[in-house]
Design a protein around this motif. Structure first.
Motif, PDB file in Angstrom:
ATOM      1  N   MET A   1       0.842  -1.192   0.000  1.00  0.00           N
ATOM      2  CA  MET A   1       0.000   0.000   0.000  1.00  0.00           C
ATOM      3  C   MET A   1       0.886   1.254   0.000  1.00  0.00           C
ATOM      4  O   MET A   1       1.852   1.333   0.733  1.00  0.00           O
ATOM      5  CB  MET A   1      -0.888   0.018   1.241  1.00  0.00           C
ATOM      6  N   ARG A   2       0.496   2.224  -0.825  1.00  0.00           N
ATOM      7  CA  ARG A   2       1.277   3.451  -0.957  1.00  0.00           C
ATOM      8  C   ARG A   2       0.478   4.630  -0.400  1.00  0.00           C
ATOM      9  O   ARG A   2      -0.688   4.838  -0.777  1.00  0.00           O
ATOM     10  CB  ARG A   2       1.619   3.688  -2.424  1.00  0.00           C
ATOM     11  N   LEU A   3       1.092   5.384   0.501  1.00  0.00           N
ATOM     12  CA  LEU A   3       0.438   6.517   1.138  1.00  0.00           C
ATOM     13  C   LEU A   3       1.141   7.817   0.750  1.00  0.00           C
ATOM     14  O   LEU A   3       2.345   7.822   0.515  1.00  0.00           O
ATOM     15  CB  LEU A   3       0.472   6.379   2.665  1.00  0.00           C
TER      16      LEU A   3
ATOM     17  N   VAL B   1       4.457   2.064   1.853  1.00  0.00           N
ATOM     18  CA  VAL B   1       5.360   2.941   1.124  1.00  0.00           C
ATOM     19  C   VAL B   1       4.819   4.350   1.290  1.00  0.00           C
ATOM     20  O   VAL B   1       3.634   4.600   1.036  1.00  0.00           O
ATOM     21  CB  VAL B   1       5.420   2.568  -0.370  1.00  0.00           C
ATOM     22  N   VAL B   2       5.660   5.275   1.756  1.00  0.00           N
ATOM     23  CA  VAL B   2       5.176   6.603   2.123  1.00  0.00           C
ATOM     24  C   VAL B   2       5.917   7.679   1.340  1.00  0.00           C
ATOM     25  O   VAL B   2       7.145   7.764   1.380  1.00  0.00           O
ATOM     26  CB  VAL B   2       5.360   6.855   3.637  1.00  0.00           C
ATOM     27  N   ASP B   3       5.159   8.503   0.621  1.00  0.00           N
ATOM     28  CA  ASP B   3       5.695   9.699  -0.024  1.00  0.00           C
ATOM     29  C   ASP B   3       5.317  10.897   0.844  1.00  0.00           C
ATOM     30  O   ASP B   3       4.209  10.946   1.398  1.00  0.00           O
ATOM     31  CB  ASP B   3       5.111   9.882  -1.423  1.00  0.00           C
TER      32      ASP B   3
ATOM     33  N   GLY C   1       0.312  10.513  -8.960  1.00  0.00           N
ATOM     34  CA  GLY C   1       0.749   9.269  -8.343  1.00  0.00           C
ATOM     35  C   GLY C   1      -0.340   8.218  -8.287  1.00  0.00           C
ATOM     36  O   GLY C   1      -1.474   8.428  -8.723  1.00  0.00           O
ATOM     37  N   ASP C   2       0.022   7.076  -7.732  1.00  0.00           N
ATOM     38  CA  ASP C   2      -0.903   5.955  -7.574  1.00  0.00           C
ATOM     39  C   ASP C   2      -0.928   5.600  -6.091  1.00  0.00           C
ATOM     40  O   ASP C   2      -0.301   4.648  -5.657  1.00  0.00           O
ATOM     41  CB  ASP C   2      -0.433   4.772  -8.423  1.00  0.00           C
TER      42      ASP C   2
ATOM     43  N   THR D   1      -9.503   8.416  -4.152  1.00  0.00           N
ATOM     44  CA  THR D   1      -8.673   7.863  -3.091  1.00  0.00           C
ATOM     45  C   THR D   1      -9.082   8.451  -1.735  1.00  0.00           C
ATOM     46  O   THR D   1      -9.359   9.644  -1.640  1.00  0.00           O
ATOM     47  CB  THR D   1      -7.193   8.176  -3.374  1.00  0.00           C
ATOM     48  N   PRO D   2      -9.133   7.628  -0.665  1.00  0.00           N
ATOM     49  CA  PRO D   2      -9.505   8.156   0.658  1.00  0.00           C
ATOM     50  C   PRO D   2      -8.559   9.258   1.126  1.00  0.00           C
ATOM     51  O   PRO D   2      -7.346   9.197   0.883  1.00  0.00           O
ATOM     52  CB  PRO D   2      -9.388   6.923   1.571  1.00  0.00           C
TER      53      PRO D   2
END
Length: 219
Positions: free
Chosen positions: A1-3, A26-28, A43-44, A73-74
Motif C-alpha cells: 500500500m502506498r500513502l 510505502v510513504v511519499d 501518483g498511484d 482515493t480516501p
C-alpha cells in the motif's frame, strides 16, 4: 500500500513516515499544498494524509480540487483546529475522516487501516491461491496452513502481486508501488525480494516472465 503525506510540519511528517514505513507501507511526503495536489494527481496512492494548514494551497482547497477532478482515493485530514465547523468543512470538501492535533499515533494508524479497509470492500481481505493464503486485513501469510513470517518489504511485494494475481507485474511497477519515489538504488532489489519470497513460500509460487516481469500463479 502506498500513502501520501502532505504535511508542512517536517518533524511530524518524518515521524509519521518512519512509523508507517516500518509497518510496510510505502510513504511519499511533501510539505506544501500545490506539490501535494500535483503528487496526488500524478501518483498511484491508496490513501492521502492531508494537513489543513499548508503553505500555498490549504488542505481544504487541495481536497476540493481533487474531488472536483474525480479523485476517489480516501483522504484523512489533519489539523490543529478543533472546532466542529472546521471538521464539517473538511468533510464537506470531500475528506473521508478527520483527526485533530495533537493525536495518538495508535489512533492515526487505526484510522488509516479503517479507511483502507473501507476502500477495499469490493476486494476480499483473504486471498487463497493454491497453497498460499494471504490475509491483507491482518497482514498474515500462510503456506499450506502454516503461518510464514515475512519482513515488511517482503510482505509489500507479495501483497502487490497477490492483488494482481494471474497478471504479469513489471519490475518497474513493483518498484513504484513498494519503494518510495526517492529510491535511487539498484532496481535489481526487486529480484532479491522475489528470491526471498520463493525461498519462504515455494519456488513455484512466483513465475518470472522473461523480459516482462513476474506473475503470481493461480492453480
Amino acid at each position: 500500500m502506498r500513502l501520501l503525506i502532505v504535511e508542512d510540519e517536517r518533524r511530524l511528517a518524518r515521524s509519521l513516515a518512519l512509523g508507517l514505513g516500518a509497518e510496510g507501507y510505502v510513504v511519499d511526503v511533501v510539505h506544501d499544498g500545490a506539490e501535494g495536489l500535483r503528487r496526488a494527481t500524478e501518483g498511484d496512492h491508496d490513501l492521502v494524509i492531508l494537513d489543513i494548514m499548508l503553505p500555498g494551497l490549504n488542505g481544504y482547497r487541495v481536497c476540493a480540487a481533487l474531488r472536483a477532478a474525480g479523485y476517489r482515493t480516501p483522504i484523512l485530514m489533519l489539523t490543529a483546529k478543533d472546532g466542529e465547523y472546521d471538521e464539517a468543512e473538511g468533510l464537506d470538501t470531500g475528506a473521508d475522516d478527520y483527526l485533530t492535533k495533537p493525536f495518538s499515533y495508535v489512533v492515526l494508524r487505526a484510522r488509516v487501516r479503517a479507511l483502507l479497509r473501507r476502500r477495499g470492500r469490493s476486494v476480499p481481505p483473504v486471498h487463497e491461491i493454491g497453497r498460499l493464503t494471504v490475509d491483507t486485513g491482518a497482514r498474515r501469510v500462510r503456506v499450506a496452513g502454516e503461518e510464514t513470517a515475512l519482513t515488511a518489504k517482503e510482505y509489500a511485494v507479495l501483497e502487490h502481486l497477490v492483488l494482481r494475481a494471474g497478471q504479469v507485474v513489471t519490475k518497474a511497477e513493483i518498484l513504484d508501488h513498494v519503494w518510495d519515489f526517492a529510491y535511487s538504488g539498484d532496481p535489481n532489489i526487486v529480484e532479491v525480494y522475489v528470491s526471498a519470497l520463493r525461498r519462504k513460500l515455494g519456488a513455484d509460487v512466483i513465475r518470472t516472465v522473461r523480459g516482462a516481469g513476474y506473475v503470481l500463479e493461480r492453480p
